[in-house]
Design a protein around this motif. Sequence first.
Motif, PDB file in Angstrom:
ATOM      1  N   ARG A 777       4.871  11.988  45.608  1.00 46.36           N
ATOM      2  CA  ARG A 777       4.488  13.060  46.514  1.00 46.36           C
ATOM      3  C   ARG A 777       5.029  12.742  47.915  1.00 46.36           C
ATOM      4  N   SER A 822      -1.675  14.543  46.316  1.00 42.75           N
ATOM      5  CA  SER A 822      -1.178  15.393  47.398  1.00 42.75           C
ATOM      6  C   SER A 822      -1.285  14.649  48.715  1.00 42.75           C
ATOM      7  N   LEU A 868      -3.818  19.937  45.146  1.00 48.24           N
ATOM      8  CA  LEU A 868      -2.816  20.096  46.193  1.00 48.24           C
ATOM      9  C   LEU A 868      -3.461  20.674  47.444  1.00 48.24           C
TER      10      LEU A 868
END
Length: 1004
Positions: A777, A822, A868
């Motif tokens: 990420r 995230s 997210l």
Amino acid sequence: MENPSNREQIRALFLAALERAPDERAAFLRAQNSDDEVRREVASLLAAHADAEAPGGHETGVSDRAAPRAGGAKRLDRSATLQSGAKLGPYVVVSLLGAGAMGEVYRARDTNLRRDVALKILPESLAADRDRLARFTREARTLGVLNHPHIAQVHGFEALGGVRVLVMELVEGQDLAQHLARGPIPAAEALRIARQIADALEAAHVRGIVHRDLKPANIMIREDGTVKVLDFGLAKACLDDLGSATPPADALAAPPTMTTQPLATEVGVLVGTAAYMSPEQARGGAVDKGSDIWAFGCVLYEMLTGARAFHGASAADTLAGVLQRDPAWDRLPDTTPPSIRVLLRRCLRKDRRERLQDAAGVRIEIDDVLHDPNGSARSPATPDQARLDQSSPVGATSRHRWWVAAAAIGACGVALVAYAVVGKRPVEPRRDQPRQATRLTASAGTESPSADLRFELWPERGTSYASSFDVPFALAPDGRSLAYVAVGHDGIKRLWIRRLDATGEPAIEIAGTENANTPFWSPDSAWIGFFNRHDLLKVRPTDRRVRTITTHASAMAGATWNADGVIVFAGGTGGLSRVSAEGGPVAPVTAGEGSHFWPQFIGDGRHFVYAALIPREIRLGSLTGEPSRALMKFPVAPSSLVYARGYLFFGRDSRLFARAFDEATLELVGEPIELLRGIPITQLGRMPFSVSADGPLAVWPYVAGAPATLRWLTETGATASVVETPARYLGLALAPDARRLAVSRRDSNSGADVWIRDLARSTETQLTFDGNGFAPRWSADGGRLVLTTTTTVPPRLLVKSLQRPTPDFELGGSLLPAFASSWCGDGVRIVSVRIDPITRDDLYVDDLRGGRAERLPINSPANEYQALVSPDDRWLAYVTDESGRDEVWVASFPSGQLKRQVSIDGGTSPQWTDGGRELAYISGRSWLTVRSFAGTDIDIALGKPRELFDAATFVETSPLVTPTTNSYVAAVDGRRFLAAVRANDPDVPPIQLIVNWRTLPRDR
């Protein structure tokens, strides 16, 4: 890059130059009316040929012979030799070791890891050719997975200081060519060396890697006696482009040297060391592991006799001998064991179909002699010869006479019928012809025959076996049928059944089994249980009617069925669950004890064995409430389990073992017995094998995960290719500038590393090298990546800076496995998923400033994952199965005070698009769906769901593997989506059916 006309000129000029004496070739080249590019390429090939024919012509080892001085090294494309002290990135050059057509090789010091390495500087002609460089890069990456004690390892392939550098293990010692210069090697020492070479070939072959130029000069012997095989396949990659057409009939008029078969798809002119080339190489044919077996035979013969098996006045004469003559067998010393004489003859069969097919068989024969030098006349009845052959699943080693194999057939009715299906002679399948469903592969020769019979089980034409994170096939307990999951003509996975006791009968696809996984049988072989994305189902092969047992159940990690109709399955990341095969409530069996997988009932139907992830153990559980207890430890990682008639089968380091189990004492007894090698195991233990209580053992030497290509898709479903070469992806992430893509990609050994791809330039950089990197990420500034690393137990978060020299650092010091999900826009907070044995998958926020991790209030007793954060850091989209089905939700972040369900009929994989004004997700019916989003301090407003296109072809994600893995990402504008789309793999191997696991001795 050479055009076809240039390739023909290069080939013709190269062969003509070889007709001249070595000292006349340079003048011959200068006199030719050819352009400079052609002459330079021919000069490089001639240099490679001279290196190959010369003793010690390797480039990566440091031999006892003095290395050439810098001033005397052959020049390639560079104008000056690197001097001692020169720096290439973290490497400091110490000295020049050698040079050849494949580049210059230097001894260097790695200042980061404080070790000496070998640096191969590639010639500019290769580095400047994009296609050849791409092929060499792929070859180098493939070779990088060969981490083996008898193989010189490739550490990396980098661009440093304006040159392309291959970083390799530095091997110090003496090459075998030097050793042989002193004469033949005593048999005992020669066999110890040969055993290590065979072990190296076996490790490479199970990963699909062929050496192509095995010879004494490429075999280093260290002072402690350890053997290292050098340069696996690298020369082939360097000279990839020469001659892609089949050579003419008169090609033997001059000596070929090395294979130029581009990525094993075309047959070309052959180049190599003539004395060690197989007949198929000499004829210009394709090179495979059988060619390495031939070269091994030549090397072993030379060690024992002190003379080459094939040698002539010229290379052409040597190759004529390869094709027309046998070695002088009478030169073998009297001390050569009889079984080694037979082994040599089988390695040097000119017909590749009659040649030994597996390096494992070679290794085993040598092991037998080394362990029992006087045992060459053993009775076939000894336990050593009665056991299953310890070879790779692909190809059997023949160790007993044909009548012993026939007796094994008579002992097992399914084998008798399978033998009748295909007749008495093996038929090699061709890709352009329909495959036979079952093919006999056991040897029926008269030399070193085998007790085990092996059959190849291919899927129906136009379909392929499904490779996901489950074990996709299961043998019926009576051994008469195989249930398996395959991708059909329409690209959808379904359950198939193949009868093994019906001559020529095709496999049957079962309607209503879409997205099937993890098949398993009832103990009477009357029913097949299986899972789809959300439910546990069953089907009876006789009527093919699918019945639902229970909803809201998914597996991927095993299930088992007892005679009382109780099914125990791994329903998630907690403990095991039970349910009646007739339906009804689901109840925990080992809940609260951690992540438990791969259950198997033993004979009494009350007790079962299972694998525990933490701690790594095989445990014994019970339906009657008895406390579970450990039976044995897994030394590395758990594997899937099978229990059959007093034996527990399990895996360790890609090797399959069986261990006796006493049902009276409920204890394992004796030592594990190694059966087979080369069966990949994933982190959660998926090892594709199945065992029938009444005979057969089935294995599938294929890595987990469906191969996929990367493609852009628009709202209308239109596609554009990004990466066409299939790979196995375990997570994608677009950088904030949308110019770079971070991917986690599984290798052929089931490990996974993170790569960064420049989308504009179509170039890639490898970020991790340990096979333990998942789900990357990006930070909001694009300067860092957070990923999950499994180098620790439990897994933790690893933050890597792309701006050196900022060091990496880990987060997640708790005892709970942590997975990156995230990165918040502030750059200091990361949302992660932690697996709790009681509350299952939970969402946390990790703060980089103090290392703190706080559990979010939106968590429930169910699973929450795939989270997210919105671009403005105010909202969190995530998946939860609190309702009994995966659904996408959105909540205020981090408080969770406002929550709203986004998906309607099931959903996973949320993505923020259009600057946070839309949410995309994959619906329960596998369509990519979007809804407009608007959030305030008091309310959440969602627009009507809008289906864009079918996402059924996206690769599967499984929260059991990593709860943050995704198969697609959204572009910033929300108008395009980059997805990993399933692709066909033309090299998927068949399932191997081995008849006689029950011949294992029970007194071991």
